[in-house]
Enzyme design. Sequence first.
Site, mmCIF file in Angstrom:
data_model
loop_
_atom_site.group_PDB
_atom_site.id
_atom_site.type_symbol
_atom_site.label_atom_id
_atom_site.label_comp_id
_atom_site.label_asym_id
_atom_site.label_seq_id
_atom_site.Cartn_x
_atom_site.Cartn_y
_atom_site.Cartn_z
ATOM 1 N N LYS A 178 4.016 -9.951 1.689
ATOM 2 C CA LYS A 178 2.898 -10.840 1.385
ATOM 3 C C LYS A 178 1.819 -10.056 0.637
ATOM 4 O O LYS A 178 1.167 -9.181 1.213
ATOM 5 C CB LYS A 178 2.280 -11.414 2.669
ATOM 6 C CG LYS A 178 1.286 -12.521 2.341
ATOM 7 C CD LYS A 178 0.221 -12.713 3.388
ATOM 8 C CE LYS A 178 -0.974 -11.843 3.181
ATOM 9 N NZ LYS A 178 -1.783 -12.154 1.991
ATOM 10 N N GLU A 253 -1.710 1.731 7.029
ATOM 11 C CA GLU A 253 -2.453 2.558 6.075
ATOM 12 C C GLU A 253 -3.764 1.841 5.836
ATOM 13 O O GLU A 253 -3.794 0.812 5.154
ATOM 14 C CB GLU A 253 -1.694 2.651 4.748
ATOM 15 C CG GLU A 253 -0.459 3.500 4.786
ATOM 16 C CD GLU A 253 -0.764 4.951 5.020
ATOM 17 O OE1 GLU A 253 -1.931 5.372 4.902
ATOM 18 O OE2 GLU A 253 0.181 5.679 5.362
ATOM 19 N N CYS A 287 -8.303 4.182 -1.588
ATOM 20 C CA CYS A 287 -8.531 4.649 -0.217
ATOM 21 C C CYS A 287 -8.787 6.151 -0.169
ATOM 22 O O CYS A 287 -9.333 6.657 0.804
ATOM 23 C CB CYS A 287 -7.339 4.290 0.656
ATOM 24 S SG CYS A 287 -5.797 4.935 0.007
ATOM 25 N N GLU A 388 -16.814 2.683 4.797
ATOM 26 C CA GLU A 388 -16.153 2.706 3.491
ATOM 27 C C GLU A 388 -16.851 1.737 2.537
ATOM 28 O O GLU A 388 -16.965 0.544 2.828
ATOM 29 C CB GLU A 388 -14.689 2.298 3.659
ATOM 30 C CG GLU A 388 -13.878 2.428 2.388
ATOM 31 C CD GLU A 388 -12.437 1.926 2.581
ATOM 32 O OE1 GLU A 388 -12.257 0.857 3.208
ATOM 33 O OE2 GLU A 388 -11.512 2.598 2.103
HETATM 34 P P1 NAD Z 1 -7.602 -6.600 3.486
HETATM 35 O O1 NAD Z 1 -7.538 -6.037 4.830
HETATM 36 O O2 NAD Z 1 -8.611 -7.605 3.165
HETATM 37 O O3 NAD Z 1 -6.200 -7.243 3.095
HETATM 38 C C1 NAD Z 1 -4.989 -6.525 3.184
HETATM 39 C C2 NAD Z 1 -3.868 -7.509 3.439
HETATM 40 O O4 NAD Z 1 -3.943 -7.949 4.809
HETATM 41 C C3 NAD Z 1 -3.941 -8.762 2.584
HETATM 42 O O5 NAD Z 1 -2.657 -9.118 2.153
HETATM 43 C C4 NAD Z 1 -4.496 -9.783 3.553
HETATM 44 O O6 NAD Z 1 -4.164 -11.095 3.220
HETATM 45 C C5 NAD Z 1 -3.847 -9.362 4.847
HETATM 46 N N1 NAD Z 1 -4.496 -9.816 6.066
HETATM 47 C C6 NAD Z 1 -5.815 -9.928 6.314
HETATM 48 N N2 NAD Z 1 -6.022 -10.377 7.563
HETATM 49 C C7 NAD Z 1 -4.795 -10.537 8.135
HETATM 50 C C8 NAD Z 1 -4.349 -10.969 9.423
HETATM 51 N N3 NAD Z 1 -5.187 -11.313 10.385
HETATM 52 N N4 NAD Z 1 -3.015 -11.008 9.656
HETATM 53 C C9 NAD Z 1 -2.131 -10.648 8.697
HETATM 54 N N5 NAD Z 1 -2.505 -10.249 7.457
HETATM 55 C C10 NAD Z 1 -3.824 -10.180 7.180
HETATM 56 O O7 NAD Z 1 -7.706 -5.309 2.581
HETATM 57 P P2 NAD Z 1 -7.992 -5.262 1.024
HETATM 58 O O8 NAD Z 1 -9.422 -5.634 0.842
HETATM 59 O O9 NAD Z 1 -6.917 -5.955 0.282
HETATM 60 O O10 NAD Z 1 -7.771 -3.738 0.687
HETATM 61 C C11 NAD Z 1 -8.754 -2.809 0.711
HETATM 62 C C12 NAD Z 1 -8.573 -1.912 1.908
HETATM 63 O O11 NAD Z 1 -7.274 -1.340 1.880
HETATM 64 C C13 NAD Z 1 -9.530 -0.770 1.900
HETATM 65 O O12 NAD Z 1 -10.041 -0.571 3.189
HETATM 66 C C14 NAD Z 1 -8.672 0.412 1.494
HETATM 67 O O13 NAD Z 1 -9.145 1.651 1.927
HETATM 68 C C15 NAD Z 1 -7.387 0.060 2.117
HETATM 69 N N6 NAD Z 1 -6.307 0.773 1.453
HETATM 70 C C16 NAD Z 1 -5.703 1.773 2.133
HETATM 71 C C17 NAD Z 1 -4.702 2.512 1.536
HETATM 72 C C18 NAD Z 1 -4.024 3.601 2.291
HETATM 73 O O14 NAD Z 1 -2.966 4.022 1.863
HETATM 74 N N7 NAD Z 1 -4.570 4.081 3.392
HETATM 75 C C19 NAD Z 1 -4.316 2.231 0.235
HETATM 76 C C20 NAD Z 1 -4.951 1.199 -0.448
HETATM 77 C C21 NAD Z 1 -5.949 0.477 0.185
#
Ligand code: NAD
Length: 497
Positions: A178, A253, A287, A388
């Site tokens: 997803k 992650e 990240c 962050e």
């Molecule tokens: P987000 O948490 O808003 O969304 C990530 C995914 O989770 C999306 O597909 C979203 O639809 C889904 N999601 C959200 N709530 C959910 C739930 N309750 N149940 C199931 N799925 C759910 O994150 P974002 O804004 O897309 O990404 C940014 C974040 O990702 C930043 O915090 C960044 O640091 C982190 N990130 C981490 C890494 C890493 O490798 N550590 C890499 C890239 C991004």
Amino acid sequence: MDLNSVLKREPAMLIGGSWVESDETRPVINPADESTVAEAPEGDASHVEAALEAAQKAQRSWGRRSGVGRGAVLRAVADGIRARQEELARLVVAEQGKTITEARGEIGAAAGFFDYYASFDRAQVGSMFAPDEAGEQLFVKSVPYGVVAAITPWNYPAAIFARKVAPAIMAGNSIVLKPHENTPLAALALAGILEEVGVPPGIVNVVTGAGPIVGDALVRHSLTQMVTVTGSVRAGREILAAAAASITPVSLELGGKAPFIVLEDADLDAAVQNAVNARFWNCGQVCTCNERTYVHRDLYDEFVERFVERASSLRMGDPMREDVQMGPKVSEPELVKVESFVEDAVRQGASVALGGGRPEGEEFEKGYWFEPTVLTGATNDMDIVQNEVFGPVLPIQAFDDFEEAINLANDSPYGLSAYIFTRDLNRAMRAIDDIDFGEVYINKIGPEQLQGFHTGYRLSGMGGDDGPYGYERYFRRKTVYLGYDPSTVDEAPSDLG
Ligand code: NAD
């Protein structure tokens, strides 16, 4: 742009080898000008159910193929992605807003994940131990989970698709992925390439839609045997709680708050250049970004001056242009979040040394733009240093000695990446020992390399991606006690007396 050239159809979900539309759609907005790039299908729990069933049905015969057989398919995927690199890169720019140069790099990385994991085609898949009895064998096999659910963020919509899909299917799993609501198109386009090059129907499925609906249904479903997530701490917590009901293993992650430490003996030019790059790549939405810089007091004034000079010369603008170095934030809520971080920091006592708000000019009237911003006078207890930001804003602080720098760096709920610039081998080695982060860069910055292990401590996650350690996450173990010759018995020990 002509989306159909790479999507080949109106955006639709790939479920069990069929392209599925939905009654409801969600607009995908170009963050550079707020135009609608496409309408993406809004999936629901019924699509999740169909995708998981298809994935389960397809997995067994895929898992029975030889590693060499699966590896050949992954290599074909890598070639397929490279053949469409430019179209895919343009699609990523349109839905996510990074520059075209960065997007080409992202697509190259996506292909790289498939090539890299194909190289595990003859890898070890278990271990053998000496059994207690004669006429027996005892071995522990690495076996795929079966059906994996992957949930991905918006900041690298193509590379993180590949980072999850390549190792999961190489290990013999099938997967339902997803993508983030804001950036579903790259995943749909990649799914089309996978289908085209011969990944069997049902092995890779993509369902688009909301996290709390599609994502949550994926995590809770009994067919899902393992969940891999990249996203925010908030989403990670919700997913972990949802997976607790069925004790489904989860690899997370999550966010980062990388410290960037510049000791007094550092090569100042290299430190400044790398600090700028690690803060502003992908408009600060990585990240591993340099989220807080600590500079020895002897170098502090000069460092800030040079950093501001370089940051102020970054070319911001239409990310499709070859000469542009920084694009917009991904969405309006993300822009507002960054703005309020800066306002709060100033209210709490920080000073703006550069930028601080939305840029002016005709080019920036539409879209989610924020200027490269530098703050001085921040302290470690401020929100801007503890949380962050994920945008083009850098607080720079001074420190007096090595121990203080390490303590400031470790004083964080996050623990993903950390950077240190020094020419002193002794202190570099002490920093490696004492920095409580999963990934430490000395005198260099990322991106991470395929064979490393991208893993965060504390709120930054559990588990990890990439390399052999990331590959391991997609297997569970099966212990086999095999008796093959019941007539064989151990000789009674002779009487040594
Ligand atoms: P987000 O948490 O808003 O969304 C990530 C995914 O989770 C999306 O597909 C979203 O639809 C889904 N999601 C959200 N709530 C959910 C739930 N309750 N149940 C199931 N799925 C759910 O994150 P974002 O804004 O897309 O990404 C940014 C974040 O990702 C930043 O915090 C960044 O640091 C982190 N990130 C981490 C890494 C890493 O490798 N550590 C890499 C890239 C991004």
